[in-house]
Design an enzyme around this catalytic site. Structure first.
Site, PDB file in Angstrom:
ATOM      1  N   HIS A 139       6.990  -6.176  -3.732  1.00 34.40           N
ATOM      2  CA  HIS A 139       6.294  -4.909  -3.964  1.00 34.40           C
ATOM      3  C   HIS A 139       6.053  -4.188  -2.634  1.00 34.40           C
ATOM      4  O   HIS A 139       6.291  -2.978  -2.519  1.00 34.40           O
ATOM      5  CB  HIS A 139       4.968  -5.183  -4.672  1.00 34.40           C
ATOM      6  N   GLU A 140       5.598  -4.923  -1.634  1.00 35.14           N
ATOM      7  CA  GLU A 140       5.339  -4.304  -0.331  1.00 35.14           C
ATOM      8  C   GLU A 140       6.633  -3.848   0.335  1.00 35.14           C
ATOM      9  O   GLU A 140       6.672  -2.787   0.976  1.00 35.14           O
ATOM     10  CB  GLU A 140       4.589  -5.290   0.571  1.00 35.14           C
TER      11      GLU A 140
END
Length: 296
Positions: A139-140
């Site tokens: 996600h990051e």
């Protein structure tokens, strides 16, 4: 593994939000021009400030979290995981930082894909299993791939100018006793009122844009790992753990909400203008992606 395909519905909503911001800012500049404020001077001063903030965003974010970059010798498994996920996302491997914190969270920062840092807290590494941690890290990395720090900095630039005029507008008229254009204070007060309206509207639009970009990062992270359910599980687990974090720790780190994978939103003010969508909605979208994979 899933293909990196665009969610055109989500992109359309992000595009509409940015168009509305653009129109709002065009009207704002026109109103300032009419009011007689020295707009060029304000833009130059705040432009230099914003550039510096953007250029050093990674260091500022890490410092505010008490995070430090770590070597491969210190965290070999974490480095190996991030390196593999970055390769799957077609990204250069970012710097990796760790914050000794009881808050289970993670964030990405940096001005470009080649100058990025992914940070995690010690608590999130204790809380999540390997698949869930990979989902969070992916996600990051999706934030890095989508250049979200740059997008949000640009989107917020004129909003910051509006806020500064609201706060310090009387200075642009020459002080308390003098107004612009022969002592008439009406133009500066018109500019302050217009700036207040622009700041409020842009505040709402920028947070909507932030929420859309969180959905986009969720989708990107799920595509990188091919396991939407792992990220969904991580989001639920982190959200549940937030209730057990001491209030002092939450207050100390609340200023990083826009960066975190799960925001700190205890209390009325924290929930009033969210930078992130509700965890339940994010989880439902990820589960829909999981069903798409199973039926493909």
């Amino acid at each position: 593994m899933m293909q990196w395909q665009a969610d055109w519905g989500l992109r359309g909503r992000m595009g509409l939000t940015m168009v509305l911001l653009g129109l709002l800012y065009v009207g704002f500049i026109a109103a300032l021009a009419v009011s007689g404020i020295n707009l060029l001077g304000i833009v130059l001063i705040l432009g230099l400030f914003s550039f510096g903030q953007f250029f050093f965003s990674d260091r500022l974010a890490l410092r505010s979290m008490g995070a430090r970059t770590v070597s491969e010798d210190e965290y070999p498994e974490l480095h190996a995981t991030v390196g593999r996920l970055a390769q799957q996302a077609d990204l250069p491997k970012p710097e990796i930082a760790v914050a000794d914190s009881q808050v289970p969270n993670a964030f990405a920062t940096g001005r470009s894909q080649s100058n990025a840092t992914v940070a995690v807290t010690t608590e999130i590494m204790r809380t999540l299993d390997q698949d869930e941690l990979e989902g969070v890290l992916a996600h990051e990395l999706a934030h890095v791939k989508n250049r979200d720090v740059m997008v949000m900095t640009i989107a917020s630039f004129l909003s910051t100018i509006a806020f500064m005029i609201v706060r310090w507008g009387w200075l642009f008229s020459g002080g308390h006793g003098q107004g612009g254009r022969g002592g008439n204070q009406a133009p500066i007060w018109v500019a302050i009122v217009v700036s207040l309206v622009v700041w409020i509207l842009s505040f709402v639009l920028i947070r909507a844009l932030s929420r859309y970009r969180e959905y986009s990062a969720d989708r990107g992270g799920a595509i990188i790992t091919g396991k939407p359910s792992a990220l969904a599980s991580a989001l639920m687990k982190i959200s549940g753990r937030m209730d057990r974090v001491p209030e002092d720790d939450l207050r100390d780190q609340a200023e990083m909400n826009a960066f975190f994978i799960i925001p700190i939103s205890k209390g009325f003010v924290g929930r009033l203008f969210k930078t992130h969508p509700a965890t339940e909605k994010r989880v439902e979208r990820l589960r829909e992606m999981e069903r798409e994979i199973e039926t493909a």
